[in-house]
Design a protein around this motif. Structure first.
Motif, PDB file in Angstrom:
ATOM      1  N   CYS A  87       0.833  -1.214   0.000  1.00 20.10           N
ATOM      2  CA  CYS A  87       0.000   0.000   0.000  1.00 20.10           C
ATOM      3  C   CYS A  87       0.866   1.261   0.000  1.00 20.10           C
ATOM      4  CB  CYS A  87      -0.921  -0.008   1.217  1.00 20.10           C
ATOM      5  SG  CYS A  87      -2.129  -1.354   1.227  1.00 20.10           S
ATOM      6  N   GLY A  88       1.927   1.250   0.790  1.00 24.85           N
ATOM      7  CA  GLY A  88       2.810   2.408   0.829  1.00 24.85           C
ATOM      8  C   GLY A  88       3.501   2.658  -0.495  1.00 24.85           C
ATOM      9  N   ALA A  89       3.940   1.594  -1.159  1.00 22.41           N
ATOM     10  CA  ALA A  89       4.602   1.753  -2.456  1.00 22.41           C
ATOM     11  C   ALA A  89       3.643   2.317  -3.487  1.00 22.41           C
ATOM     12  CB  ALA A  89       5.160   0.406  -2.916  1.00 22.41           C
ATOM     13  N   LEU A  90       2.394   1.872  -3.470  1.00 23.39           N
ATOM     14  CA  LEU A  90       1.407   2.395  -4.419  1.00 23.39           C
ATOM     15  C   LEU A  90       1.142   3.875  -4.182  1.00 23.39           C
ATOM     16  CD1 LEU A  90      -1.148  -0.567  -4.421  1.00 23.39           C
ATOM     17  CD2 LEU A  90       0.423   0.066  -6.263  1.00 23.39           C
ATOM     18  N   ALA A  95       1.957  10.549  -8.564  1.00 22.92           N
ATOM     19  CA  ALA A  95       2.592  11.842  -8.854  1.00 22.92           C
ATOM     20  C   ALA A  95       1.822  12.955  -8.149  1.00 22.92           C
ATOM     21  CB  ALA A  95       2.624  12.084 -10.359  1.00 22.92           C
ATOM     22  N   LEU A  96       2.274  13.306  -6.943  1.00 22.97           N
ATOM     23  CA  LEU A  96       1.654  14.366  -6.157  1.00 22.97           C
ATOM     24  C   LEU A  96       2.732  15.360  -5.716  1.00 22.97           C
ATOM     25  CD1 LEU A  96      -0.803  12.364  -3.847  1.00 22.97           C
ATOM     26  CD2 LEU A  96      -1.404  13.786  -5.823  1.00 22.97           C
ATOM     27  N   PRO A  97       2.355  16.611  -5.490  1.00 25.71           N
ATOM     28  CA  PRO A  97       3.339  17.576  -4.982  1.00 25.71           C
ATOM     29  C   PRO A  97       3.857  17.157  -3.605  1.00 25.71           C
ATOM     30  CG  PRO A  97       1.380  18.692  -5.833  1.00 25.71           C
ATOM     31  CD  PRO A  97       1.055  17.240  -5.805  1.00 25.71           C
ATOM     32  N   GLY A  98       5.153  17.313  -3.394  1.00 24.44           N
ATOM     33  CA  GLY A  98       5.746  16.945  -2.122  1.00 24.44           C
ATOM     34  C   GLY A  98       5.997  15.457  -1.965  1.00 24.44           C
ATOM     35  N   ARG A  99       6.007  14.724  -3.073  1.00 21.17           N
ATOM     36  CA  ARG A  99       6.216  13.284  -2.997  1.00 21.17           C
ATOM     37  C   ARG A  99       7.565  12.941  -2.400  1.00 21.17           C
ATOM     38  NH1 ARG A  99       5.799   9.970  -8.520  1.00 21.17           N
ATOM     39  NH2 ARG A  99       7.418  11.504  -9.038  1.00 21.17           N
ATOM     40  N   PHE A 102       7.400  12.910   1.438  1.00 25.30           N
ATOM     41  CA  PHE A 102       6.773  11.715   1.990  1.00 25.30           C
ATOM     42  C   PHE A 102       7.705  10.508   1.895  1.00 25.30           C
ATOM     43  CE2 PHE A 102       2.990  14.270   0.922  1.00 25.30           C
ATOM     44  CZ  PHE A 102       2.373  14.256   2.159  1.00 25.30           C
ATOM     45  N   ARG A 103       8.467  10.420   0.830  1.00 26.40           N
ATOM     46  CA  ARG A 103       9.423   9.318   0.708  1.00 26.40           C
ATOM     47  C   ARG A 103      10.511   9.418   1.771  1.00 26.40           C
ATOM     48  NH1 ARG A 103      10.354   8.694  -5.890  1.00 26.40           N
ATOM     49  NH2 ARG A 103       8.214   8.006  -6.379  1.00 26.40           N
ATOM     50  N   THR A 104      10.943  10.633   2.041  1.00 30.63           N
ATOM     51  CA  THR A 104      11.953  10.828   3.090  1.00 30.63           C
ATOM     52  C   THR A 104      11.402  10.452   4.461  1.00 30.63           C
ATOM     53  OG1 THR A 104      12.941  12.625   1.799  1.00 30.63           O
ATOM     54  CG2 THR A 104      13.536  12.483   4.132  1.00 30.63           C
TER      55      THR A 104
END
Length: 294
Positions: A87-90, A95-99, A102-104
């Motif tokens: 779910c997290g990988a999906l 493609a959202l602003p600030g992606r 969130f990955r960090t």
């Protein structure tokens, strides 16, 4: 013939350092461990061979229950990691602003040293000062403090959740890399044909992720099965042994009780259980691969 023999000898010479390294670092200590498991070695300088006495003691001491607890603990932990990681990988692939932010943030449980993260969760599980118990009381879910690590059931699930928190980032980014490696043409063709998101996930994303899921599941299973730090720091295998797994039990016997022979026998049992599981796992993977080729 001379050229072929020379090429073969050259290949053996290239393999020799790796073979020696494996023999010295892996094979020899393993042989010594097996030999030690047939002795009554302890703090005394001398010890004698006792045959299979250490192995019979294992099953007389309720080790079967510990084996079952280890497999269930591993099953729930790995299952949650796979589900949450997918779910997290999906979500991180959208493609959202600030992606990037969130990955960090997703990496934080992996970046923080394990011991520090476990101690943090220990304070959160505290009945008097912990945040979780405080929130439950503030929302009226519980009428008093809840000492999660003081009870068998809650302590068991507390260690599972802590292990999931620590291991999920690796699973998430591994699956994210697998998703991003899927050709975009497949999604575009499905979109043109009118396929919805759920259909594209079920027919494109999930089948293409199967190799990554199989690889990560075996890696996560082996590391979770051998997990020691989380349970030991949080509960020391308690209360009343409700969170004692095979690795914790081995440590208690070998290091805590100074029964090195019995501890070695338990560690051999850990290796056998993992070896048998991996054997069935790889046979299943080979069958699935053969079925896909057909």
């Amino acid at each position: 013939m001379n050229h072929e023999r020379g090429a073969r000898m050259f290949a053996y010479a290239l393999l020799a350092p790796a073979v020696l390294y494996v023999a010295a670092i892996v094979a020899w200590p393993l042989v010594q461990e097996v030999q030690l498991s047939f002795t009554n070695a302890g703090l005394a300088k001398t010890y004698s061979y006792v045959g299979f006495d250490n192995y019979t003691k294992i099953f007389r001491s309720g080790f079967g229950e510990i084996i079952w607890r280890t497999f269930t603990w591993t099953f729930f932990s790995v299952s949650f990691k796979m589900i949450i990681g997918t779910c997290g990988a999906l979500m991180l692939n959208v493609a959202l602003p600030g992606r990037a932010i969130f990955r960090t943030l997703t990496l934080l449980p992996w970046i923080v040293p394990m011991a520090i993260g476990i101690f943090m969760w220990g304070w959160m599980y505290n009945g008097q000062f912990g945040m979780i118990s405080g929130l439950l009381q503030n929302f009226g879910i519980t009428s008093g403090p809840v000492a999660f690590l003081a009870h068998g059931d809650t302590g068991y699930w507390a260690t599972v959740m802590t292990d999931v928190w620590i291991g999920t980032p690796m699973v998430t980014f591994y699956f994210l890399a697998a998703i991003q490696s899927i050709p975009r043409d497949l999604y575009e063709a499905a979109w043109v044909d009118g396929a919805g998101r759920a259909y594209r996930f079920r027919r494109i994303t999930l089948p293409m992720m199967v190799p990554a899921i199989l690889t990560m599941s075996i890696i996560s299973l082996i590391s979770t099965f051998n997990s020691f730090d989380i349970i030991w720091i949080l509960t020391h295998g308690g209360p009343n042994g409700e969170t004692t797994t095979m690795v914790i039990d081995t440590y208690k016997v070998a290091i805590g009780s100074y029964k090195y022979g019995e501890g070695a026998a338990r560690s051999v049992m850990v290796g056998l259980c993992l070896g048998v599981f991996c054997l069935f796992y790889f046979r299943l993977v080979n069958r699935l691969s053969s079925a896909e080729q057909l």
